[in-house]
Structures are given as C-alpha cells and as structure tokens.
Design an enzyme around this catalytic site. Structure first.
Site, PDB file in Angstrom:
ATOM      1  N   HIS A   1       2.739   6.019 -22.019  1.00 18.50           N
ATOM      2  CA  HIS A   1       4.070   6.624 -22.008  1.00 18.50           C
ATOM      3  C   HIS A   1       3.987   8.127 -21.777  1.00 18.50           C
ATOM      4  O   HIS A   1       4.931   8.838 -22.089  1.00 18.50           O
ATOM      5  CB  HIS A   1       4.775   6.348 -23.345  1.00 18.50           C
ATOM      6  CG  HIS A   1       5.152   4.908 -23.517  1.00 18.50           C
ATOM      7  ND1 HIS A   1       5.308   4.319 -24.743  1.00 18.50           N
ATOM      8  CD2 HIS A   1       5.404   3.933 -22.607  1.00 18.50           C
ATOM      9  CE1 HIS A   1       5.654   3.044 -24.595  1.00 18.50           C
ATOM     10  NE2 HIS A   1       5.699   2.789 -23.302  1.00 18.50           N
ATOM     11  N   HIS A   2       2.868   8.612 -21.248  1.00 17.13           N
ATOM     12  CA  HIS A   2       2.768  10.067 -21.058  1.00 17.13           C
ATOM     13  C   HIS A   2       3.730  10.546 -19.978  1.00 17.13           C
ATOM     14  O   HIS A   2       4.081  11.719 -19.927  1.00 17.13           O
ATOM     15  CB  HIS A   2       1.325  10.485 -20.726  1.00 17.13           C
ATOM     16  CG  HIS A   2       0.884  10.103 -19.343  1.00 17.13           C
ATOM     17  ND1 HIS A   2       0.677   8.795 -18.964  1.00 17.13           N
ATOM     18  CD2 HIS A   2       0.631  10.848 -18.244  1.00 17.13           C
ATOM     19  CE1 HIS A   2       0.312   8.767 -17.688  1.00 17.13           C
ATOM     20  NE2 HIS A   2       0.279   9.995 -17.233  1.00 17.13           N
TER      21      HIS A   2
ATOM     22  N   LYS B   1       5.607   1.966 -14.874  1.00 18.01           N
ATOM     23  CA  LYS B   1       5.733   1.336 -13.562  1.00 18.01           C
ATOM     24  C   LYS B   1       4.607   0.359 -13.340  1.00 18.01           C
ATOM     25  O   LYS B   1       3.447   0.661 -13.652  1.00 18.01           O
ATOM     26  CB  LYS B   1       5.659   2.450 -12.500  1.00 18.01           C
ATOM     27  CG  LYS B   1       5.990   2.007 -11.117  1.00 18.01           C
ATOM     28  CD  LYS B   1       7.464   2.169 -10.833  1.00 18.01           C
ATOM     29  CE  LYS B   1       7.887   1.537  -9.542  1.00 18.01           C
ATOM     30  NZ  LYS B   1       7.936   0.063  -9.587  1.00 18.01           N
TER      31      LYS B   1
ATOM     32  N   LYS C   1      -3.939   4.907 -11.560  1.00 17.32           N
ATOM     33  CA  LYS C   1      -3.498   4.947 -10.158  1.00 17.32           C
ATOM     34  C   LYS C   1      -2.381   5.975  -9.971  1.00 17.32           C
ATOM     35  O   LYS C   1      -2.427   6.807  -9.069  1.00 17.32           O
ATOM     36  CB  LYS C   1      -2.987   3.545  -9.801  1.00 17.32           C
ATOM     37  CG  LYS C   1      -2.705   3.299  -8.368  1.00 17.32           C
ATOM     38  CD  LYS C   1      -2.273   1.856  -8.156  1.00 17.32           C
ATOM     39  CE  LYS C   1      -3.314   0.855  -8.615  1.00 17.32           C
ATOM     40  NZ  LYS C   1      -2.994  -0.514  -8.251  1.00 17.32           N
TER      41      LYS C   1
ATOM     42  N   ASP D   1      -0.465  11.388  -8.127  1.00 17.87           N
ATOM     43  CA  ASP D   1       0.617  12.246  -8.644  1.00 17.87           C
ATOM     44  C   ASP D   1       1.981  11.590  -8.549  1.00 17.87           C
ATOM     45  O   ASP D   1       2.950  12.197  -8.078  1.00 17.87           O
ATOM     46  CB  ASP D   1       0.627  13.600  -7.896  1.00 17.87           C
ATOM     47  CG  ASP D   1      -0.539  14.474  -8.313  1.00 17.87           C
ATOM     48  OD1 ASP D   1      -1.016  14.322  -9.454  1.00 17.87           O
ATOM     49  OD2 ASP D   1      -0.992  15.290  -7.491  1.00 17.87           O
TER      50      ASP D   1
ATOM     51  N   LYS E   1       2.468  -3.477 -16.436  1.00 16.57           N
ATOM     52  CA  LYS E   1       2.315  -4.684 -15.614  1.00 16.57           C
ATOM     53  C   LYS E   1       2.909  -5.860 -16.370  1.00 16.57           C
ATOM     54  O   LYS E   1       2.863  -5.902 -17.599  1.00 16.57           O
ATOM     55  CB  LYS E   1       0.825  -4.979 -15.342  1.00 16.57           C
ATOM     56  CG  LYS E   1       0.590  -5.763 -14.076  1.00 16.57           C
ATOM     57  CD  LYS E   1       0.713  -4.854 -12.867  1.00 16.57           C
ATOM     58  CE  LYS E   1       0.271  -5.489 -11.584  1.00 16.57           C
ATOM     59  NZ  LYS E   1       0.091  -4.456 -10.544  1.00 16.57           N
TER      60      LYS E   1
ATOM     61  N   SER F   1       7.043   3.005  -3.825  1.00 17.51           N
ATOM     62  CA  SER F   1       7.977   2.584  -4.877  1.00 17.51           C
ATOM     63  C   SER F   1       8.605   3.815  -5.542  1.00 17.51           C
ATOM     64  O   SER F   1       9.786   3.823  -5.890  1.00 17.51           O
ATOM     65  CB  SER F   1       7.252   1.766  -5.939  1.00 17.51           C
ATOM     66  OG  SER F   1       7.204   0.413  -5.554  1.00 17.51           O
TER      67      SER F   1
HETATM   68  P1  NAD Z   1      -0.009 -11.880  -2.343  1.00 19.32           P
HETATM   69  O1  NAD Z   1       0.302 -12.976  -3.283  1.00 19.32           O
HETATM   70  O2  NAD Z   1       1.005 -11.471  -1.341  1.00 19.32           O
HETATM   71  O3  NAD Z   1      -1.365 -12.180  -1.530  1.00 19.32           O
HETATM   72  C1  NAD Z   1      -2.557 -12.613  -2.102  1.00 19.32           C
HETATM   73  C2  NAD Z   1      -3.196 -13.546  -1.078  1.00 19.32           C
HETATM   74  O4  NAD Z   1      -4.518 -13.858  -1.469  1.00 19.32           O
HETATM   75  C3  NAD Z   1      -2.441 -14.860  -0.943  1.00 19.32           C
HETATM   76  O5  NAD Z   1      -2.136 -15.077   0.420  1.00 19.32           O
HETATM   77  C4  NAD Z   1      -3.406 -15.890  -1.489  1.00 19.32           C
HETATM   78  O6  NAD Z   1      -3.300 -17.158  -0.859  1.00 19.32           O
HETATM   79  C5  NAD Z   1      -4.736 -15.234  -1.210  1.00 19.32           C
HETATM   80  N1  NAD Z   1      -5.830 -15.714  -2.063  1.00 19.32           N
HETATM   81  C6  NAD Z   1      -5.791 -16.105  -3.359  1.00 19.32           C
HETATM   82  N2  NAD Z   1      -7.007 -16.461  -3.782  1.00 19.32           N
HETATM   83  C7  NAD Z   1      -7.849 -16.299  -2.738  1.00 19.32           C
HETATM   84  C8  NAD Z   1      -9.236 -16.488  -2.551  1.00 19.32           C
HETATM   85  N3  NAD Z   1     -10.033 -16.905  -3.542  1.00 19.32           N
HETATM   86  N4  NAD Z   1      -9.767 -16.211  -1.330  1.00 19.32           N
HETATM   87  C9  NAD Z   1      -8.996 -15.759  -0.337  1.00 19.32           C
HETATM   88  N5  NAD Z   1      -7.672 -15.564  -0.458  1.00 19.32           N
HETATM   89  C10 NAD Z   1      -7.100 -15.824  -1.639  1.00 19.32           C
HETATM   90  O7  NAD Z   1      -0.436 -10.645  -3.264  1.00 19.32           O
HETATM   91  P2  NAD Z   1      -0.522  -9.114  -2.848  1.00 19.32           P
HETATM   92  O8  NAD Z   1       0.716  -8.453  -3.304  1.00 19.32           O
HETATM   93  O9  NAD Z   1      -0.991  -8.994  -1.445  1.00 19.32           O
HETATM   94  O10 NAD Z   1      -1.682  -8.624  -3.836  1.00 19.32           O
HETATM   95  C11 NAD Z   1      -3.057  -8.791  -3.530  1.00 19.32           C
HETATM   96  C12 NAD Z   1      -3.872  -7.873  -4.426  1.00 19.32           C
HETATM   97  O11 NAD Z   1      -3.446  -6.519  -4.217  1.00 19.32           O
HETATM   98  C13 NAD Z   1      -3.722  -8.120  -5.931  1.00 19.32           C
HETATM   99  O12 NAD Z   1      -4.935  -7.792  -6.564  1.00 19.32           O
HETATM  100  C14 NAD Z   1      -2.651  -7.116  -6.340  1.00 19.32           C
HETATM  101  O13 NAD Z   1      -2.708  -6.793  -7.710  1.00 19.32           O
HETATM  102  C15 NAD Z   1      -3.042  -5.948  -5.451  1.00 19.32           C
HETATM  103  N6  NAD Z   1      -1.978  -4.974  -5.188  1.00 19.32           N
HETATM  104  C16 NAD Z   1      -0.778  -5.350  -4.657  1.00 19.32           C
HETATM  105  C17 NAD Z   1       0.180  -4.359  -4.388  1.00 19.32           C
HETATM  106  C18 NAD Z   1       1.491  -4.692  -3.712  1.00 19.32           C
HETATM  107  O14 NAD Z   1       2.244  -3.744  -3.386  1.00 19.32           O
HETATM  108  N7  NAD Z   1       1.816  -5.938  -3.448  1.00 19.32           N
HETATM  109  C19 NAD Z   1      -0.083  -3.027  -4.689  1.00 19.32           C
HETATM  110  C20 NAD Z   1      -1.323  -2.680  -5.223  1.00 19.32           C
HETATM  111  C21 NAD Z   1      -2.274  -3.664  -5.457  1.00 19.32           C
END
Ligand code: NAD
Length: 471
Positions: A64-65, A70, A94, A99, A106, A362
């Site tokens: 909460h700093h 988010k 992150k 910044d 989460k 975002s």
């Molecule tokens: P998403 O659900 O859109 O995509 C994830 C994809 O990975 C899916 O298509 C799924 O079928 C595939 N997948 C699952 N297990 C798998 C495996 N073992 N091998 C290969 N493919 C596999 O999710 P996303 O939003 O793209 O998020 C992906 C990663 O990025 C997560 O770790 C998430 O926390 C991180 N992330 C997402 C965002 C965002 O803006 N969406 C931002 C920062 C970080």
C-alpha cells in the site's frame, strides 16, 4: 507443495537475494516483502443446467505504499492463496521499476475457463466483483484489477459494469478496472501493450553492443532466432512485433503441442491454421515436436516463455540453448534454473521489468478514466496545423514542394494510440538503463533479476521511509 507455494517462495528468495545488497533496515525490508491484505471468498453459482457449484476466489494486496493497488485477475485451476500473493508481490516490484504509482495486487478464481459457458463466466465474474466491492477490495482509489491468464477485455467490461451498478453516481467509477474494451472506457493500444513492451525492452537491451558481444551475439533484433512458449495475449503480440522487426520465429509452443522450423514460421499462417484446426500441430511448413516442452530446448538466440510460471526448472535449464531468456510470463524460471542459466552465461531478462508494458498502459487508461477525456483529443488538430505551417515555411524558404504523402506523414497530429505507444516505448527504454547500471556496477555479483529487484526495493523503501508509520 502447491505450485503457488513454490512460486511465492521463488519470488521471496529473489527478494532476499537482492535485499542483501541494499542498505535498508531489516525491519523495513520485512515490511516491504510482506503481503498486506489477503482476501478469500467462496460463493455459489448456478450452472446453465441448474446445478449449483461453489467457487473459490482470492485477491492479494501486496503493498500500500502507493494507492490504488493494481494487478490482474487470473482464471485458472492453479489459483490459490500463494499464487496470488506471489503475483501481487511481483506487481509491486514491477510498478516500481517502471514508475507506475501503484502498489501490487493480484486476484484469481480457481476454475478452468474452457469448461464454463460465457453466461456462466459472466455470473462468476459479477459475483466475484460483488464480493470484492463488499470488502473494499476494489475501486478506482483502492484496488484496480486488469486481465491475466484466462481473462481479457470481455471480463473487464463485465467488471466495470458490475462496479458502476454497485456504485451509482461515482464519477470515477470506470477507473475501477483497466484493459476494458475501448467502447467501455478502455484505451487504444492496451490489448497489445504487454507484448509490445516485451518487444521494446528486448530491442533496447539487444541494442547494447558490449552486452551482446559478451553473449556471442550481434546487436539488434533482425535475424535473431526466437522461440515463444504460449500464444495468448502476451505471446501472440510479442511474436508479432518480433517478426515484424525481422526476427525469425524458429519455434512456437501452445498447450496442445509445439512446432519448429529453423528457417522460420509465419505467425499469421500458424494462427490461421490453429483457428481452423484447433491446434498448432501440422501447421504448414512446420515440424511437430514430440512434447510441447521440447520447444524450450530448441536451438535459438532468444527464448520467450509467455505462458505460465515455473516452466524453466532445474530439470531442463541445462538443456536450454538460447543466449537470452526473455520472461514475458510471470515467474517462468525457478530459482534453481536461474542459477544454472547464470552459470551458463545465459542472460535472463526478468519478468518484473520486461512484462511491465501491460501495467504501464493500464496506468495510462486509469489516468484517462479519471480525466474523462481521450488522449490526443485536445491537441491533435492543433499539432496538425502547427506542423503544416512549419512545412509551408520550409517550402517557401527552400522553394521545394512536398508531395501529398510527405505532407501527410509530417503533419500528422498524435492520436491516442500514438501517444500510448510513445509513452510505452519511453517507459520501457527509460526503465532498462537503471537496472543495467546496477547490474554493471555489481559486475559478477548479481544477475539482471537481482539488479532489477535492488532498483525496485530502493524505490519502495524510499516511499515507506518518507511516508512514515501510522499511527
Ligand atoms: P493468456 O491466457 O492470454 O495466454 C496464455 C497462453 O499460454 C494460452 O494461450 C495457453 O493456452 C498457453 N499455455 C498454457 N500452458 C502452456 C504450456 N504448458 N505450454 C505452452 N503454452 C501454454 O494469458 P496472458 O495474458 O498472455 O498471460 C501469459 C503470461 O504473461 C502469464 O504469466 C501472465 O501472468 C503474464 N502477464 C500477462 C499480462 C497481460 O497484460 N495479459 C501482463 C504481464 C504479465
């Protein structure tokens, strides 16, 4: 140990390793590391066939700093208290690195989205929001969710709608969630933002000739052989921007399997094939790999895990052939794998920095929602007029007439998307160099992840120190 517990331990160990290099009081470090709030709820929903099912859902607020908190909302079978706490902590670090003035959070619901109809998912999402609002775990000044694995703009629109129904008349209500569809108060460029940010950050670090030489690579993205695991929101857009910049996609993996071609795969053809057949396998021009995990071990310059946490482990790290691992996903490398990769002189670009493009945009969306005006709306025409007058002056001084194409290109005022992409590019470039500096100054002692964590801890520590303690 659950996947989530292993993941939380992994994030905390990275914290401890970095904290040892900082001058901060151990009590302050303990305060930074500890998750501030953890909310759990279970609620019933009615399936389409009338059955009742009990759902389990969480929201963790790590810090909460800065407020609001988010962080995304994940729909997956792995979701538990530890997983959301690990991801919330990563969000704190992150946001600090890029910044963005938020604390980390989460949330998640334990479910497999594919086994629910859209109507069921809508009921689940709306009830989850209701529970969060009831307990003050959501609001534009409190805690602002976004998508993560298994959720996207559709869910964000349901969330915004539910929140605004529950808070009639709240002027800033649309700022309660980000990555909404543009028509529901979203911002142009958010869908692509994480993948685009992964690209901007990687391009920046690949531009440092000295670092590339140390890895036996030439500078730049063009010609680099890239493998991507996961073609969801993050992985697909990362793949698209890398391919557009001249990288060669030599391997792609999805949940159903993996494919490869050392000469390069055409992303759009592979995606079209997958839409049609429901699988990447047998895509034109591709060889199927025996197991989907084999993609992680392909011959390449850059490996981009963009699916889930804990994919590169002590078991397979010794077989990774990439020179650079770009953590587009959160937590894809375990601590043990990190040590192996580091010993093998493989550069690991940490998640907390490289996938921060999503939260950055975002933040722009939240600012737009609070400002109630689209970026560019006030200045676009003004800029166009000013550039036109400048061109006319150049024409009259030089006697040269510009072509309609040249005029169009030079006099274009900035649209919302232009401004978002420009802000994202500036953020990703600007955030890399303090991390690199820390890494270089402690040459041999820390890897990039530890360097990034030191930078993040210093920023959060400064906030806490300046704010003091209440009461
Ligand atoms: P998403 O659900 O859109 O995509 C994830 C994809 O990975 C899916 O298509 C799924 O079928 C595939 N997948 C699952 N297990 C798998 C495996 N073992 N091998 C290969 N493919 C596999 O999710 P996303 O939003 O793209 O998020 C992906 C990663 O990025 C997560 O770790 C998430 O926390 C991180 N992330 C997402 C965002 C965002 O803006 N969406 C931002 C920062 C970080």
């Amino acid at each position: 140990m659950s996947v989530g517990a292993g993941f939380l331990d992994q994030v905390n160990r990275s914290f401890d390793r970095a904290a040892a290099f900082t001058p901060h009081d151990p009590a302050l470090l303990a305060n930074i590391k500890t998750s501030k709030n953890l909310f759990y709820t279970s609620f019933p929903i009615k399936r389409d066939d009338g059955r009742i099912e009990v759902m389990h859902a969480w929201r963790a607020e790590h810090s909460h700093h800065k407020l609001p908190c988010k962080g995304g909302i994940r729909y997956a079978e792995t979701v538990d208290a530890e997983e959301v706490q690990a991801l919330a902590a990563l969000m704190t670090y992150k946001c600090a690195l890029v910044d963005v003035p938020f604390g980390g959070a989460k949330g998640g619901i334990r479910l497999r989205p594919k086994t629910y109809s859209p109507a069921e998912l809508e009921r689940i999402t709306r009830r989850y929001v209701f529970e969060l609002v009831r307990k003050n775990f959501m609001g534009p000044g409190l805690d602002v969710p976004a998508p993560d694995v298994g959720t996207g703009p559709r869910e964000m629109a349901w969330i915004a709608d539910t929140y605004t129904q529950l808070r009639p008349g709240e002027l800033d209500a649309l700022g309660c969630v980000t990555a909404k569809p543009v028509s529901a108060g979203g911002i142009r460029g958010r869908v692509e933002a994480t993948g685009r940010g992964v690209f901007f950050g990687t391009r920046e670090l690949c531009g440092v000739a000295e670092d590339m030489k140390a890895l036996g690579l030439t500078p730049g993205i063009e010609g680099k052989r890239v493998v991507i695991q996961g073609l969801g929101n993050v992985g697909y857009f990362a793949a698209k921007f890398f391919q557009e910049a001249g990288a060669v996609l030599v391997g792609l993996a999805e949940s159903e399997g993996a494919i490869a071609n050392p000469k390069g795969l055409d992303l759009e053809k592979v995606m079209a094939h997958r839409r049609e057949r429901g699988t990447l396998l047998d895509a034109p021009g591709a060889t199927n790999l025996a197991r989907r995990e084999d993609a992680l071990e392909l011959e390449c310059d850059m490996l981009i895990p963009a699916a889930l946490e804990r994919q590169i482990t002590a078991e397979n790290a010794a077989r990774v052939k990439a020179k650079i691992v770009v953590e587009a996903a959160n937590g894809p490398t375990t601590n043990e794998a990190d040590e192996i990769l580091s010993r093998r002189n493989i550069m690991v670009v940490p998640d907390a920095y490289i996938n921060a493009g999503g939260v950055t945009v975002s933040y722009f969306e939240w600012v737009k929602n609070l400002g109630h005006v689209r970026f560019g709306r006030l200045q676009k025409r003004f800029e166009q007029g000013a550039y036109s007058r400048l061109l006319q002056a150049v024409e009259s001084v030089t006697g040269r007439q510009f072509s309609p194409d040249e005029i169009e290109r030079v006099t274009k005022g900035a649209s919302e998307e232009d401004l978002v992409n420009s802000g994202l590019e500036e953020t990703m470039i600007g955030a890399y160099h303090p991390i690199r500096r820390e890494w270089k100054e402690r040459r041999g002692q820390v890897d990039l992840r530890t360097a990034a964590m030191i930078v993040a801890i210093d920023k959060v520590a400064l906030s806490y120190e300046q704010l003091g303690i209440f009461p």
